[in-house]
Design an enzyme around this catalytic site. Structure first.
Site, mmCIF file in Angstrom:
data_model
loop_
_atom_site.group_PDB
_atom_site.id
_atom_site.type_symbol
_atom_site.label_atom_id
_atom_site.label_comp_id
_atom_site.label_asym_id
_atom_site.label_seq_id
_atom_site.Cartn_x
_atom_site.Cartn_y
_atom_site.Cartn_z
ATOM 1 N NE ARG A 293 -2.752 -0.065 3.352
ATOM 2 C CZ ARG A 293 -3.976 -0.554 3.317
ATOM 3 N NH1 ARG A 293 -4.944 0.149 2.759
ATOM 4 N NH2 ARG A 293 -4.234 -1.738 3.836
ATOM 5 C CB CYS A 361 -27.845 -3.754 -9.044
ATOM 6 S SG CYS A 361 -28.296 -3.059 -10.641
ATOM 7 C CE1 TYR A 390 -3.816 -5.443 -0.624
ATOM 8 C CE2 TYR A 390 -3.417 -3.260 0.284
ATOM 9 C CZ TYR A 390 -3.044 -4.573 0.133
ATOM 10 O OH TYR A 390 -1.901 -5.032 0.723
#
Length: 436
Positions: A293, A361, A390
């Site tokens: 990260r 949805c 990620y």
């Protein structure tokens, strides 16, 4: 061109990524689009490298592939002299196709298959991090069948829990990862591996969590591991060549994140290892870290195009974009928070709070629950910041929506490094049902 702490703009006031106008990126490559500022990746990696060099220790910076995997990112890490860690046969296959030096690959994972271990051994992967007793047995079988030797580390769960989301905590005792110390599992695994002539135990590994914004957890991790090393030295005359302390260094997602420089983490880790090595009369091992990260997170931007808007009197409006949880599941998965800008006028004062919603949805498909933005209209390009980790690596084809393209931007040039999926890509593995 002007620069603030978190983004750059050009003379027209547009957001710039890697020296390229974000509006041009959206126009040329379409949206949703994941864009990486490659110079930022290099900057983060080199900050770690400089801290280790200044600390005068043997080290390795092993990029945690799961943050973002592609042939192109492996090429960049190789240029920088880094290692990588992989957690699956797919990541390993990608690294092999990228021509990454196999001796600089570490193979992680808590449920590696025999085929994956065979793939690693046959391709001379540098080190396999053993995670459980089943895996020790599988690797033993593979080594006997191939008549090969391999370097290994033991993944230890040291009983240290980082201050982070519960899904991101991996160093505490109640974890699916690694060999627990207090129960005696770690020592049992140590003895099993040391008895295997085809396995060379070069070190210990631990990882205490992700998005860590303080150094105390790493100090505790080092303390636990060095205590274990002292015990094994006294009992078995064993000292590891390598202490791999994992990753988890936090980044800035929103203004409330108080980020520590990567060099500070490294300085603290080196100081802790040195102090305890002297105290316990141990050798100072090589120190490895596994940033993911912190290397690619802030370098990544997600560009979207605004579509519909829903206003209900007395309620927060919904502004919907052409991406969402299919390309960034983190907000839905563990309430991750981000900031967003309008790419045409990123410095514009926000005038409203909106739910920045995705196209999928699901009611939970909200990228930013309370996004502070200037007034937007259909067709505006929105940039969500710090999405480089990620996001794409966890992307899906939910609702049969193709995954976005990925672009690397550097020195004013942009290059597509992952092609946007097509509808044909979505059905390429489908087969017609033949009624019998």
């Amino acid at each position: 061109m002007s620069t603030n702490d978190y983004y750059q703009t050009n003379d027209q006031g547009h957001l710039m990524i890697g020296g390229v106008d974000a509006l041009k990126l959206a126009e040329n490559f379409g949206t949703p689009l994941v864009v990486y500022d490659v110079a930022q990746i290099r900057k983060q990696f080199n900050a770690l490298k400089q801290a280790f060099v200044a600390g005068q220790v043997d080290y390795a910076i092993s990029y945690a592939s799961k943050a973002f995997t592609s042939i192109a990112i492996y090429q960049v890490i190789n240029e920088l002299g880094g290692h990588i860690d992989v957690v699956s046969g797919g990541e390993l296959y990608t690294a092999l196709k990228a021509g990454f030096p196999t001796e600089k690959i570490s193979f992680h994972g808590n449920n590696k298959t025999k085929d994956e271990l065979l793939m690693a051994v046959e391709n001379n992967v540098g080190v396999i991090i053993l995670d459980n007793f089943h895996e020790i047995e599988l690797l033993k079988q593979v080594l006997h069948e191939t008549n090969k030797k391999v370097q290994v580390m033991l993944r230890i769960t040291p009983g240290v829990s980082a201050h982070t989301h519960e899904y991101d905590q991996t160093g505490q005792e109640d974890s699916k990862f690694g060999f627990d110390v207090r129960s005696g599992q770690a020592e049992k695994a140590f003895l099993q591996v040391k008895a295997e002539e085809q396995m060379e135990l070069i070190g210990l590994h631990a990882h205490i969590g992700s998005q860590i914004l303080e150094t105390e957890g790493f100090n505790l991790e080092v303390e636990k591991l060095m205590q274990l090393v002292q015990e094994w030295k006294q009992k078995y005359d064993y000292q590891p060549q390598v202490l791999n302390l994992g990753g988890g260094f936090g980044i800035r997602y929103t203004a409330k994140d108080r980020v520590i420089g990567l060099g500070t983490f490294v300085e603290q880790i080196i100081a802790s290892v040195r102090t305890l090595a002297e105290q316990y009369q141990l050798n100072v091992p090589a120190i490895w870290v596994e940033p993911g990260r912190s290397i690619v997170g802030e370098a990544g931007y997600s560009l979207y195009t605004v579509g519909s808007r829903k206003d209900v009197p007395g309620l927060t409006p919904y502004v919907t974009v052409d991406g969402g949880m299919g390309d960034n599941i983190r907000p839905a998965l563990y309430q991750a928070e981000y900031e967003a800008l309008v790419a045409k006028r990123p410095a514009a004062e926000p005038v409203e709070k909106v739910h920045l919603a995705g196209r999928y949805c699901e009611s939970g498909d909200i990228l930013i629950d309370q996004a502070c933005l200037p007034k937007t209209k259909p067709g505006d390009v929105i940039a969500v910041l710090a999405t480089g980790a990620y996001g794409y690596s966890m992307a899906s084809n939910y609702n049969r929506v193709p995954r976005p393209a990925v672009v690397f931007a550097e020195n004013g040039q942009a290059q597509e490094v992952v092609t946007r999926e097509t509808y044909d890509d979505l059905i390429k593995n489908d087969r017609f049902y033949q009624e019998k």
